[in-house]
Design an enzyme around this catalytic site. Structure first.
Site, PDB file in Angstrom:
ATOM      1  N   GLU A 125     115.592  36.790  45.338  1.00 57.91           N
ATOM      2  CA  GLU A 125     115.311  35.362  45.450  1.00 57.91           C
ATOM      3  C   GLU A 125     113.809  35.077  45.435  1.00 57.91           C
ATOM      4  O   GLU A 125     113.394  33.942  45.245  1.00 57.91           O
ATOM      5  CB  GLU A 125     115.925  34.797  46.732  1.00 57.91           C
ATOM      6  CG  GLU A 125     117.440  34.901  46.810  1.00 57.91           C
ATOM      7  CD  GLU A 125     118.159  34.024  45.796  1.00 57.91           C
ATOM      8  OE1 GLU A 125     117.493  33.178  45.166  1.00 57.91           O
ATOM      9  OE2 GLU A 125     119.377  34.186  45.626  1.00 57.91           O
TER      10      GLU A 125
ATOM     11  N   ASP B 204     121.755  43.123  44.570  1.00 54.65           N
ATOM     12  CA  ASP B 204     120.612  42.575  45.290  1.00 54.65           C
ATOM     13  C   ASP B 204     120.960  42.369  46.759  1.00 54.65           C
ATOM     14  O   ASP B 204     122.125  42.294  47.145  1.00 54.65           O
ATOM     15  CB  ASP B 204     120.111  41.282  44.636  1.00 54.65           C
ATOM     16  CG  ASP B 204     121.222  40.416  44.072  1.00 54.65           C
ATOM     17  OD1 ASP B 204     122.403  40.659  44.399  1.00 54.65           O
ATOM     18  OD2 ASP B 204     120.925  39.493  43.304  1.00 54.65           O
TER      19      ASP B 204
END
Length: 373
Positions: A126, A67
């Site tokens: 997130e 990520d």
């Protein structure tokens, strides 16, 4: 300085929020362009990147996901490579995740194996969540892997430690936003208004009864209200209140039950306090459920390495949108020890950079073994 430690420090200075990772994407693309291109195929998706490494005689495809995004946190470390973006920080270790992925990619760009490999640089973990739309992208449909792997840094474990388990690793998660609208008025005449401060306080207390009275005691769930805002000044009765929180459960059924009870309680608040309420669950992440056979195989493999300690950990209430990928592709996630005195999402998180080489060595050896057998 180690090349991938240097890359991590570069990335640490340019944290960007979900789907705003433009500098990060360009940095990764610029580095990938320096690698041998004979077997590489690179495609972008929004602010993310797919890199396929064509195998020499492929029978399957192995994917590795990293990520990319940072968090809206003002960094409080004193490192010379601290964030240059005000109010943003790589406080969850995604700079580590990307530099490790580049290290593994670099190895296989120079030393291709039998099977195809797919490196996925995913934005917006997130929030608002990049895994699910990336999973459903045209590129992913064309390059659907046979298995997928990811890691997450773990400040509580020493360098050289990895921790994981078969089955459930991370919880189902959902954001929670509740708005209450009543009737404001003068503080001296409460009987002529419907006070949303009082309604919100009552709602917070009632929500806490859900876990203790509506969830199986042998299951686990969390409802946390992290933010409550209401009112404008001390002598005005508030006509609006907003609650912001999170829900975490270890089963899909419990998540459905918790939401059902939240909605019932909110309806009761509407009736009791003569107000209107709206509920928004925001981003919802599917549980991270590790494939049992692949995870056991990986743990057994890692245990044979001289400088790796393997721990079979407990499941955690943390959330990760990698769970969406694991729901459709066999694979697993593991914790990587980075020995930081401050935890994830903390403004003073300082992971030990020695973990980067450990992770690159572990993953290259495992993927080479898996991709040649």
């Amino acid at each position: 300085m180690n090349k991938f430690v240097s890359i991590r420090r570069d990335l640490h200075q340019i944290p960007e929020l979900g789907f705003q990772e433009f500098k990060t994407q360009q940095y990764l693309l610029d580095y990938i362009a320096t690698l041998p291109q004979e077997r590489l195929e690179v495609r972008t998706w929004r602010t993310g990147i797919f890199v396929k490494v064509h195998g020499v005689r492929p029978t399957k495809m192995i994917a590795y996901r990293a990520d990319m995004d940072g968090l809206p946190i003002e960094e409080e470390t004193d490192v010379p490579f601290r964030s240059r973006h005000e109010g943003k920080m790589h406080a969850c270790g995604h700079d580590f995740h990307m530099s490790i992925a580049l290290g593994v990619l670099t190895h296989f760009a120079h030393h291709p194996i039998r099977d195809d490999l797919l490196f996925i640089f995913q934005p917006a973990e997130e929030g608002p969540g990049g895994a699910l739309p990336m999973l459903h992208s045209d590129t992913m449909k064309e390059w659907m892997p046979d298995m997928i792997v990811a890691l997450h840094i773990a400040p509580e474990y020493p360098v050289g430690t990895i921790a994981t388990k078969e089955g459930l690793l991370f919880a189902n998660t959902s954001e929670l936003f509740i708005d209450l609208k009543g009737k404001g008025g003068h503080a001296a005449f409460p009987h002529l208004a419907n006070d949303m401060v009082v309604a919100a306080c009552a709602l917070v207390m009632q929500l806490q009864s859900i876990v203790s009275r509506n969830v199986d005691p042998l299951d686990s769930a969390v409802i946390t209200i992290g933010k409550l805002t209401s009112g404008t000044v001390q002598n005005v009765i508030a006509e609006h209140a907003r609650l912001e929180g999170t829900i975490r459960t270890l089963s899909v059924a419990s998540m459905e039950k918790v939401k059902e009870r939240i909605e019932a309680i909110v309806r009761g608040i509407e009736a009791a306090y003569q107000c209107e309420a709206t509920i928004d669950y925001g981003s919802m992440y599917h549980q991270v459920y590790n494939d049992e056979a692949l995870t056991a195989e990986f743990m057994s493999f890692a245990e044979q390495l001289p400088d790796i300690r393997v721990i079979r950990c407990k499941e955690a209430m943390t959330g990760e949108d990698f769970g969406y990928m694991l729901a459709e592709i066999p694979g697993f996630m593991f914790w990587l020890g980075v020995d930081s005195p401050h935890g994830l999402h903390h403004a003073k998180l300082t992971p030990d950079e020695r973990a980067i080489d450990k992770a690159i060595a572990l993953l290259t050896s495992y993927i080479a073994w898996k991709g040649n057998n």
